[in-house]
Design an enzyme around this catalytic site. Structure first.
Site, mmCIF file in Angstrom:
data_model
loop_
_atom_site.group_PDB
_atom_site.id
_atom_site.type_symbol
_atom_site.label_atom_id
_atom_site.label_comp_id
_atom_site.label_asym_id
_atom_site.label_seq_id
_atom_site.Cartn_x
_atom_site.Cartn_y
_atom_site.Cartn_z
ATOM 1 N N ASN A 74 0.998 -0.881 0.051
ATOM 2 C CA ASN A 74 -0.164 -0.100 -0.023
ATOM 3 C C ASN A 74 1.029 1.250 -0.049
ATOM 4 O O ASN A 74 0.086 2.495 -0.156
ATOM 5 C CB ASN A 74 -0.562 -0.321 1.360
ATOM 6 C CG ASN A 74 -1.859 -0.623 1.376
ATOM 7 O OD1 ASN A 74 -2.818 -1.432 0.369
ATOM 8 N ND2 ASN A 74 -2.386 -2.204 2.012
ATOM 9 N N ARG A 104 -23.724 -17.282 -31.148
ATOM 10 C CA ARG A 104 -22.708 -15.934 -30.489
ATOM 11 C C ARG A 104 -22.148 -14.110 -31.372
ATOM 12 O O ARG A 104 -22.510 -14.313 -32.284
ATOM 13 C CB ARG A 104 -21.172 -16.478 -30.712
ATOM 14 C CG ARG A 104 -19.462 -16.148 -30.102
ATOM 15 C CD ARG A 104 -18.856 -17.174 -30.203
ATOM 16 N NE ARG A 104 -17.311 -16.648 -29.811
ATOM 17 C CZ ARG A 104 -17.161 -16.568 -28.895
ATOM 18 N NH1 ARG A 104 -17.741 -17.526 -28.087
ATOM 19 N NH2 ARG A 104 -16.069 -16.422 -28.146
#
Length: 411
Positions: free
Chosen positions: A25, A165
């Site tokens: 972080n 598709r």
């Protein structure tokens, strides 16, 4: 808060025990601690009555405070590997009963901008929603997982018909949580023990801003994305016209070599001189700085001018006293100035300049003041790296100007 203004708090969870990348972080990403990217967006948004980092680590606490946040030192009960984000947020809410709305911002989302937070918060404050979370649209065809230990088991589609598709452009895709932020009323957290509930709505972010370092990409790729789409502050991107660079510790590694005959010598990396030329080619004036406390001999200053084409200027113990006159004489604002320093005397200039940087080996006091921390150390490519950063910001500024011009023509 009934009958009054709600207290809105931003809360970034930043535990010190990351398993994947130690102290992830606060690891530097494109010159800024990872948590600094979201803290800058939260603070600059002006939306929050308080901005907090929840941590169990002393170093993360120091970084958070340097970036303008308050610190919630979480208890050991919510600092374990098994602790959930919700448990930490519940503890924060108990300890801060004045908070009415909490925004849990994920530290690993460095492309977050203030306008994202503003748009999401308005859904609560103006439209009456109880919780808002960020999503991104994805075009992924999903298939049912099969167990490898079961012979002959077949997979089936989850969200498409293989016989029909669709093309990507004919399919809207699906909305997926990207984890950037979660706005929630504290009432919902207290009564129902969850972040998503009540009158619930999502806030869609564009894919270019939806970066999750935990999931999507590795560090080098993340840096390139952040340099393109990250939030650099209220007044950026900058159109820098003038750059000041310390010779000692930035352009050089900070050492002066003395010959037997008493001559002074320094070592300059050709990558750094190329960086200077790149800036000069884009009409950025580069001024090299020497210190009256640690002066470079006049003959050496002349050699630097010959080598780089830059003016060499001597400054006193407080460089700002000298340089503010130079900026005024050129009729510039400090947001038009870039500054590269490497120690405590440079702090005021690092804070004031539109773009500022320090080499990787600079002391903490200088790193905290700079807007960018280089991967390279002084004298070994730091100047070149910062030059590339400056030119990228100029390019972003030009693109923004062009977009604004197009928008004004169209509307």
């Amino acid at each position: 808060m009934p009958g009054g203004k709600s207290h809105v708090a931003a809360l970034i969870l930043a535990r010190g025990g990351s398993k994947g990348i130690p102290l992830k972080n606060i690891k530097m990403l494109a010159g800024v601690p990872l948590v600094g990217w979201v803290l800058r967006a939260a603070v600059d948004s002006g939306l929050f009555d308080s901005v907090w980092v929840s941590t169990d680590h002393e170093t993360i606490e120091k970084v958070a405070k340097a970036w303008g946040a308050k610190v919630h030192r979480r208890s050991t009960e919510v600092s374990r590997d098994s602790s959930t984000s919700l448990e930490t947020i519940q503890e924060f809410v108990r300890l801060n009963p004045e908070v009415d709305i909490v925004c849990n911002i994920q530290a690993t989302s460095p492309c977050l901008h203030p306008f994202h937070l503003k748009g999401a918060l308005e859904l609560i404050t103006e439209q009456g929603f109880d919780s808002v979370f960020s999503v991104v649209r994805k075009h992924h065809f999903r298939w049912q997982e099969v167990r490898r230990d079961v012979t002959g088991e077949i997979t089936t589609p989850c969200n498409l018909d293989p016989a029909n598709r669709p093309r990507r452009q004919d399919w809207d895709g699906e909305l997926c949580e990207n984890g950037s932020f979660y706005f929630t009323t504290t009432e919902l957290i207290k009564k129902e023990g969850r972040l998503q509930g009540g009158k619930l709505v999502y806030f869609e972010m564009l894919p270019e801003y939806s970066v999750d370092i935990d999931v999507d990409i590795d560090w080098p790729v993340a840096e390139q994305r952040v340099l393109r789409y990250g939030y650099f502050g209220r007044d950026t991107p900058e159109m820098v016209n003038l750059m000041f660079c310390n010779v000692s510790g930035c352009l050089t590694e900070g050492r002066i070599f003395l010959s037997v005959s008493g001559e002074e010598m320094v070592s300059i990396n050709t990558r750094d001189t190329m960086g200077i030329r790149m800036l000069q080619k884009e009409d950025v004036e580069v001024v090299l700085l020497t210190s009256s406390v640690d002066p470079v001999a006049q003959l050496l200053a002349e050699k630097l001018t010959q080598r780089t084409g830059c003016k060499v200027m001597q400054v006193g113990e407080e460089p700002l006293d000298t340089l503010k006159l130079v900026v005024e004489q050129r009729k510039l604002n400090w947001k038009d100035v870039a500054y590269m320093g490497n120690d405590k005397p440079d702090v005021n200039c690092l804070n004031l300049a539109g773009l500022s940087a320090v080499p990787r080996d600079a002391p903490v006091v200088a790193i905290n003041a700079a807007k960018y921390t280089c991967h390279s150390v002084g004298g070994k490519g730091a100047m070149r790296e910062f030059a590339e950063h400056i030119l990228l910001q100029k390019e972003k500024a030009k693109s923004q100007i062009n977009r604004d011009r197009i928008d004004r023509k169209n509307f």
